[in-house]
Design a protein around this motif. Structure first.
Motif, PDB file in Angstrom:
ATOM      1  N   GLY A 183      34.997  31.431  34.556  1.00  0.00           N
ATOM      2  CA  GLY A 183      35.991  31.017  35.539  1.00  0.00           C
ATOM      3  C   GLY A 183      35.610  31.549  36.905  1.00  0.00           C
ATOM      4  N   ARG A 184      35.719  30.693  37.909  1.00  0.00           N
ATOM      5  CA  ARG A 184      35.386  31.142  39.269  1.00  0.00           C
ATOM      6  C   ARG A 184      36.630  31.028  40.145  1.00  0.00           C
ATOM      7  NH1 ARG A 184      30.491  28.928  37.553  1.00  0.00           N
ATOM      8  NH2 ARG A 184      28.865  30.513  37.679  1.00  0.00           N
ATOM      9  N   GLY A 185      36.972  32.141  40.781  1.00  0.00           N
ATOM     10  CA  GLY A 185      38.139  32.135  41.662  1.00  0.00           C
ATOM     11  C   GLY A 185      37.782  32.765  42.991  1.00  0.00           C
ATOM     12  N   ARG A 186      38.762  32.856  43.845  1.00  0.00           N
ATOM     13  CA  ARG A 186      38.497  33.371  45.201  1.00  0.00           C
ATOM     14  C   ARG A 186      38.118  34.858  45.183  1.00  0.00           C
ATOM     15  NH1 ARG A 186      42.937  32.888  49.901  1.00  0.00           N
ATOM     16  NH2 ARG A 186      41.711  33.882  51.535  1.00  0.00           N
ATOM     17  N   TYR A 187      38.791  35.619  44.312  1.00  0.00           N
ATOM     18  CA  TYR A 187      38.594  37.064  44.342  1.00  0.00           C
ATOM     19  C   TYR A 187      37.669  37.583  43.248  1.00  0.00           C
ATOM     20  CZ  TYR A 187      42.656  36.462  47.275  1.00  0.00           C
ATOM     21  OH  TYR A 187      43.501  36.034  48.259  1.00  0.00           O
ATOM     22  N   PHE A 188      37.488  36.812  42.202  1.00  0.00           N
ATOM     23  CA  PHE A 188      36.648  37.289  41.089  1.00  0.00           C
ATOM     24  C   PHE A 188      36.114  36.129  40.270  1.00  0.00           C
ATOM     25  CE2 PHE A 188      41.057  37.268  39.575  1.00  0.00           C
ATOM     26  CZ  PHE A 188      40.955  36.449  38.451  1.00  0.00           C
ATOM     27  N   ASP A 189      35.073  36.427  39.484  1.00  0.00           N
ATOM     28  CA  ASP A 189      34.615  35.530  38.419  1.00  0.00           C
ATOM     29  C   ASP A 189      35.014  36.180  37.106  1.00  0.00           C
ATOM     30  OD1 ASP A 189      33.478  33.965  40.294  1.00  0.00           O
ATOM     31  OD2 ASP A 189      31.387  34.409  39.768  1.00  0.00           O
ATOM     32  N   GLU A 210      34.535  40.172  37.151  1.00  0.00           N
ATOM     33  CA  GLU A 210      33.621  40.720  38.153  1.00  0.00           C
ATOM     34  C   GLU A 210      34.176  40.372  39.538  1.00  0.00           C
ATOM     35  OE1 GLU A 210      28.873  40.562  38.628  1.00  0.00           O
ATOM     36  OE2 GLU A 210      29.771  40.428  36.654  1.00  0.00           O
ATOM     37  N   TYR A 211      34.545  41.413  40.292  1.00  0.00           N
ATOM     38  CA  TYR A 211      35.219  41.174  41.570  1.00  0.00           C
ATOM     39  C   TYR A 211      34.227  40.947  42.706  1.00  0.00           C
ATOM     40  CZ  TYR A 211      39.657  41.955  39.465  1.00  0.00           C
ATOM     41  OH  TYR A 211      40.764  41.798  38.686  1.00  0.00           O
ATOM     42  N   ARG A 212      34.685  40.267  43.710  1.00  0.00           N
ATOM     43  CA  ARG A 212      33.855  40.063  44.894  1.00  0.00           C
ATOM     44  C   ARG A 212      33.553  41.424  45.521  1.00  0.00           C
ATOM     45  NH1 ARG A 212      32.889  36.095  43.001  1.00  0.00           N
ATOM     46  NH2 ARG A 212      34.077  34.192  43.026  1.00  0.00           N
ATOM     47  N   PRO A 213      32.383  41.567  46.166  1.00  0.00           N
ATOM     48  CA  PRO A 213      32.026  42.863  46.758  1.00  0.00           C
ATOM     49  C   PRO A 213      33.158  43.379  47.659  1.00  0.00           C
ATOM     50  CG  PRO A 213      30.218  41.284  46.967  1.00  0.00           C
ATOM     51  CD  PRO A 213      31.365  40.545  46.371  1.00  0.00           C
ATOM     52  N   GLY A 214      33.425  44.660  47.489  1.00  0.00           N
ATOM     53  CA  GLY A 214      34.468  45.268  48.319  1.00  0.00           C
ATOM     54  C   GLY A 214      35.832  45.277  47.647  1.00  0.00           C
ATOM     55  N   LEU A 215      36.009  44.446  46.623  1.00  0.00           N
ATOM     56  CA  LEU A 215      37.339  44.377  45.997  1.00  0.00           C
ATOM     57  C   LEU A 215      37.433  45.231  44.724  1.00  0.00           C
ATOM     58  CD1 LEU A 215      38.216  40.569  46.317  1.00  0.00           C
ATOM     59  CD2 LEU A 215      39.124  42.473  47.631  1.00  0.00           C
ATOM     60  N   GLU A 216      36.274  45.741  44.259  1.00  0.00           N
ATOM     61  CA  GLU A 216      36.239  46.485  42.995  1.00  0.00           C
ATOM     62  C   GLU A 216      37.262  47.624  42.974  1.00  0.00           C
ATOM     63  OE1 GLU A 216      34.486  46.981  40.027  1.00  0.00           O
ATOM     64  OE2 GLU A 216      33.796  44.915  40.076  1.00  0.00           O
ATOM     65  N   LYS A 217      37.279  48.396  44.061  1.00  0.00           N
ATOM     66  CA  LYS A 217      38.133  49.593  44.087  1.00  0.00           C
ATOM     67  C   LYS A 217      39.607  49.218  43.990  1.00  0.00           C
ATOM     68  CE  LYS A 217      35.576  53.238  46.255  1.00  0.00           C
ATOM     69  NZ  LYS A 217      34.824  53.217  47.499  1.00  0.00           N
ATOM     70  N   ILE A 218      39.968  48.195  44.745  1.00  0.00           N
ATOM     71  CA  ILE A 218      41.379  47.772  44.715  1.00  0.00           C
ATOM     72  C   ILE A 218      41.708  47.242  43.323  1.00  0.00           C
ATOM     73  CG2 ILE A 218      43.103  46.287  45.839  1.00  0.00           C
ATOM     74  CD1 ILE A 218      41.102  45.987  48.147  1.00  0.00           C
ATOM     75  N   ALA A 219      40.743  46.511  42.763  1.00  0.00           N
ATOM     76  CA  ALA A 219      40.985  45.863  41.471  1.00  0.00           C
ATOM     77  C   ALA A 219      41.333  46.875  40.390  1.00  0.00           C
ATOM     78  CB  ALA A 219      39.753  45.065  41.060  1.00  0.00           C
ATOM     79  N   HIS A 220      40.684  48.064  40.426  1.00  0.00           N
ATOM     80  CA  HIS A 220      40.934  49.046  39.375  1.00  0.00           C
ATOM     81  C   HIS A 220      42.382  49.522  39.357  1.00  0.00           C
ATOM     82  CE1 HIS A 220      37.366  49.456  37.018  1.00  0.00           C
ATOM     83  NE2 HIS A 220      36.678  49.158  38.123  1.00  0.00           N
ATOM     84  N   ARG A 221      43.043  49.405  40.499  1.00  0.00           N
ATOM     85  CA  ARG A 221      44.456  49.771  40.539  1.00  0.00           C
ATOM     86  C   ARG A 221      45.280  48.828  39.665  1.00  0.00           C
ATOM     87  NH1 ARG A 221      45.673  49.908  46.715  1.00  0.00           N
ATOM     88  NH2 ARG A 221      43.932  51.178  47.384  1.00  0.00           N
ATOM     89  N   PHE A 222      44.759  47.619  39.472  1.00  0.00           N
ATOM     90  CA  PHE A 222      45.519  46.623  38.693  1.00  0.00           C
ATOM     91  C   PHE A 222      45.074  46.563  37.234  1.00  0.00           C
ATOM     92  CE2 PHE A 222      45.614  45.017  43.102  1.00  0.00           C
ATOM     93  CZ  PHE A 222      46.987  45.055  43.292  1.00  0.00           C
ATOM     94  N   GLU A 223      44.227  47.539  36.852  1.00  0.00           N
ATOM     95  CA  GLU A 223      43.663  47.449  35.504  1.00  0.00           C
ATOM     96  C   GLU A 223      44.750  47.483  34.412  1.00  0.00           C
ATOM     97  OE1 GLU A 223      40.127  49.757  35.050  1.00  0.00           O
ATOM     98  OE2 GLU A 223      40.148  49.482  32.865  1.00  0.00           O
ATOM     99  N   ALA A 224      45.728  48.380  34.582  1.00  0.00           N
ATOM    100  CA  ALA A 224      46.764  48.505  33.543  1.00  0.00           C
ATOM    101  C   ALA A 224      47.546  47.198  33.380  1.00  0.00           C
ATOM    102  CB  ALA A 224      47.674  49.675  33.857  1.00  0.00           C
ATOM    103  N   PRO A 225      48.066  46.625  34.507  1.00  0.00           N
ATOM    104  CA  PRO A 225      48.784  45.349  34.314  1.00  0.00           C
ATOM    105  C   PRO A 225      47.884  44.245  33.753  1.00  0.00           C
ATOM    106  CG  PRO A 225      48.801  45.999  36.651  1.00  0.00           C
ATOM    107  CD  PRO A 225      48.229  47.137  35.873  1.00  0.00           C
TER     108      PRO A 225
END
Ligand SMILES: NC(=O)c1ccc[n+]([C@@H]2O[C@H](COP(=O)([O-])OP(=O)(O)OC[C@H]3O[C@@H](n4cnc5c(N)ncnc54)[C@H](OP(=O)(O)O)[C@@H]3O)[C@@H](O)[C@H]2O)c1
Length: 469
Positions: free
Chosen positions: A81-87, A110-125
Motif C-alpha cells: 500500500g502506498r500513501g502520503r505518509y508511509f508505505d 515504512e514512513y517517509r523520511p523525517g516521519l519515523e520519530k513521530i510515527a513511533h508515538r503512534f505505535e501503541a494505537p
C-alpha cells in the motif's frame, strides 16, 4: 519501520479465506479503519490488481493505493500500500489448521523520511488497530451475522414519508452501508437464474455474483447481446462458463418456452431473480394483446416463477426468490379493476407502479404459500439508481436528481446481498431497501383490501387464459 503481526484461526477452508482476503475491496468489511475500498484495475483479482482504500484517521482520512505484488493461490498474498505518509507491505499466509484455516498477517509500515520519530508515538494505537482489524477479519470469515431486521432510524424515517423517500437517494445507501455486516459467503455451485442481465442493475448483479462463484443462467431478449454480455463478464471476472437464455419476457409464449427449456435442463435453481423491467411512457399492446407494463412487470414474473417452482422447491437449504420492485409502488394501492390501465387512463409511471405493487403483494402471498417447500421469497427496491432504464424512461427526473442518484452497483447491492448473504434466507415475505426490512406501505391509503389481495392470483390466471385462447 513498525511491524504488526497477528494470527487467527477460522472455521473456513483455506481457499475461501484466501479468496475473501485477497480481494482487498473486502477490507472495508473487516479493517478497523477502512471506510471505502474499490478495485481500480480491470479484470479479476490477480497479480497486479490495485485497490483504492480510504482509511479514517482521527478526524480526517488517508488514501492508500494497494497493489498485489505476490499472488499464490491458496497459500499467500502480498500487497503493498502506498500513501502520503508511509508505505505498508501486508504479507498474508494461509495454511490448513484442524479443518479450518490459520491466517498469519504481517504489516510492515515504512514512513517517509523525517516521519519515523513521530510515527513511533503512534505505535501503541497502531498495534491496537491491527488487533481490531484481525478480530474483524475473524468475525467476517466466521460469517455469523444476526438475522435481517430494521434499524430504529429506518423505522422513524418510514413514519415520515419525506425522510423515507430521501433514503432512495445515494445518501440512503451511504447511511445504510455504515451498519452492514460482512458478506463472506462464496456461491460456488449455487445456481442463479436472473432476468434482465443485459444492462443496469441486472448486469451489475451478474458481475458480482459471478465474482462470488455463482453458476449463472442469465436471461436477455436480444440475440445480438449474447456475445458482448459473455465477453464483458469474462473480462470483469475471468468467468467463461455463463449460460445465456433468450426470451422477450413481455410475451407469455416466450416466458413459457423459457420455462420449458429450464425444466428440461432439470438443473435445480437456488436463486431466481426477477429483475427485468422497464417503465413505458407510451401505452402499447404486446403481440399477444396485453398492455405491456402489466405483461412485463407482473404477469411475466408470476408465470415464470410458478413455472420454475419445481426446480426451486425442497432443496436442503432454502432457495431464494428475489423480486425487484420499485419505490414507485408506494404511491399505489392494489386494485384488480385498475391493474391493467386502458387507453383513456394510461399513465406510464402509474401503470409501472401498480404492477410493482402487484409483485410486492405476490412476494407476500408466495412466501406464505411456499414456506413448506423450503423457498423464501423477498422483494427489494433499489432506491434511485442511474441506469440505462432511468436514462431512457425518466430523462427529466434523471437530470434533476443526477447528483443524488446511486450508481448501478449501489442500486444492485441489496439484490446481491439477498442472493448471497448467509443470513438473507432467514426471513421471507419481506421488502428490503439497503439490506433492511422496510414497510411495504408508506401511506395508509395504499393498503389493499383483503379481497383484492386474495383475488390477485385468480385474476392473473384469468388474464393469462385470455392470452392462450
Ligand atoms: N434504476 C432504478 O432507479 C430503479 C428503481 C426502481 C426499480 N428499478 C427496477 O430495477 C430493474 C432493473 O432496471 P434498471 O434500472 O437496471 O433498467 P435497465 O438498465 O433498463 O435494465 C432493465 C433490464 O430489463 C430487460 N428487459 C426489459 N424489457 C424486457 C423484455 N421485454 N424481455 C426481457 N428483458 C427485458 C432489459 O433488457 P434490454 O437491454 O433488452 O432492454 C434490461 O436488461 C427493473 O425491474 C426496474 O423496474 C430500477
Amino acid at each position: 519501520m513498525i511491524t504488526l503481526h497477528e494470527e487467527i484461526v477460522v472455521p473456513r477452508s483455506v481457499e475461501q479465506c484466501f479468496r475473501y482476503v485477497a480481494d482487498f475491496r473486502n477490507a472495508k468489511e473487516w479493517d478497523a479503519t477502512a471506510t471505502h475500498a474499490q478495485k481500480i484495475t480491470d479484470g479479476p483479482v490477480r497479480l497486479g490488481s490495485q485497490f483504492d482504500l480510504t482509511c479514517a484517521v482521527g478526524p480526517g482520512s488517508l488514501r492508500l493505493v494497494y497493489e498485489i505484488e505476490e499472488y499464490q493461490p491458496w497459500h499467500s498474498v502480498v500487497l503493498r500500500g502506498r500513501g502520503r505518509y508511509f508505505d505498508v507491505k501486508d504479507t498474508i499466509v494461509f495454511s490448513e489448521r484442524n479443518g479450518g484455516t490459520h491466517i498469519d498477517y504481517t504489516a510492515e509500515f515504512e514512513y517517509r523520511p523525517g516521519l519515523e520519530k513521530i510515527a513511533h508515538r503512534f505505535e501503541a494505537p497502531m498495534r491496537s488497530m491491527g488487533a481490531d482489524s484481525l478480530a474483524g477479519l475473524k468475525a467476517a470469515l466466521e460469517d455469523n451475522n444476526p438475522n435481517p431486521g430494521t434499524s430504529s432510524d429506518s423505522l422513524r424515517a418510514d413514519n415520515w414519508v419525506l425522510p423515507g423517500v430521501a433514503m432512495f437517494s445515494r445518501w440512503g445507501y451511504t447511511r445504510g452501508a455504515k451498519r452492514w455486516k460482512p458478506v463472506s459467503r462464496l456461491m460456488d455451485g449455487v445456481h442463479v437464474v436472473l432476468t434482465g442481465a443485459s444492462s443496469g442493475l441486472g448486469l451489475a448483479t451478474s458481475i458480482a455474483l459471478a465474482e462470488a462463484g455463482a453458476k449463472l443462467t442469465l436471461v436477455i431478449r436480444n440475440p445480438d447481446g449474447i456475445v458482448p454480455l459473455k465477453n464483458h463478464i469474462a473480462a470483469e471476472t475471468g468467468r467463461t462458463d455463463i449460460t445465456v437464455e433468450l426470451a422477450d419476457l413481455a410475451l407469455m409464449s416466450d416466458v413459457n418456452a423459457l420455462t420449458q427449456r429450464l425444466i428440461e435442463r432439470d438443473e435445480p435453481i437456488d436463486v431466481l431473480i426477477n429483475n427485468a423491467g422497464a417503465l413505458f411512457n407510451e401505452r402499447l399492446l404486446t403481440d399477444e394483446g396485453l398492455e405491456r407494463s402489466f405483461a412485463l412487470l407482473l404477469l411475466s414474473p408470476w408465470q415464470l416463477t410458478r413455472g420454475l417452482k419445481p426446480l426451486l422447491a425442497n432443496h436442503s437449504t432454502p432457495s431464494r426468490i428475489i423480486n425487484v420492485i420499485s419505490g414507485g409502488m408506494y404511491t399505489q394501492r392494489l386494485s384488480l379493476k385498475h391493474l391493467i390501465m386502458d387507453e383513456q387512463s394510461y399513465d406510464g409511471p402509474q401503470a409501472y407502479a401498480r404492477a410493482k405493487r402487484g409483485l410486492t403483494v405476490l412476494t407476500e402471498l408466495w412466501a406464505d404459500a411456499w414456506r413448506d417447500d423450503n423457498i423464501v421469497v423477498n422483494a427489494m427496491h433499489p432506491g434511485w439508481a442511474d441506469t440505462p432504464g432511468v436514462k431512457s424512461a425518466l430523462p427529466t427526473f434523471r437530470r434533476v436528481t443526477q447528483k443524488i442518484l446511486r450508481n448501478e452497483q449501489e442500486g444492485a447491492d441489496t439484490i446481491i446481498w439477498l442472493a448471497r448473504a448467509t443470513e438473507a434466507d432467514k426471513v421471507t415475505g419481506k421488502l428490503f431497501l439497503d439490506r433492511e426490512i422496510r414497510s411495504p406501505y408508506l401511506l395508509k391509503k395504499t393498503i389493499e383490501r383483503a379481497s383484492e389481495r386474495e383475488g390477485l392470483e385468480a385474476f392473473l390466471s384469468e388474464t393469462l387464459e385470455s392470452v392462450s385462447n
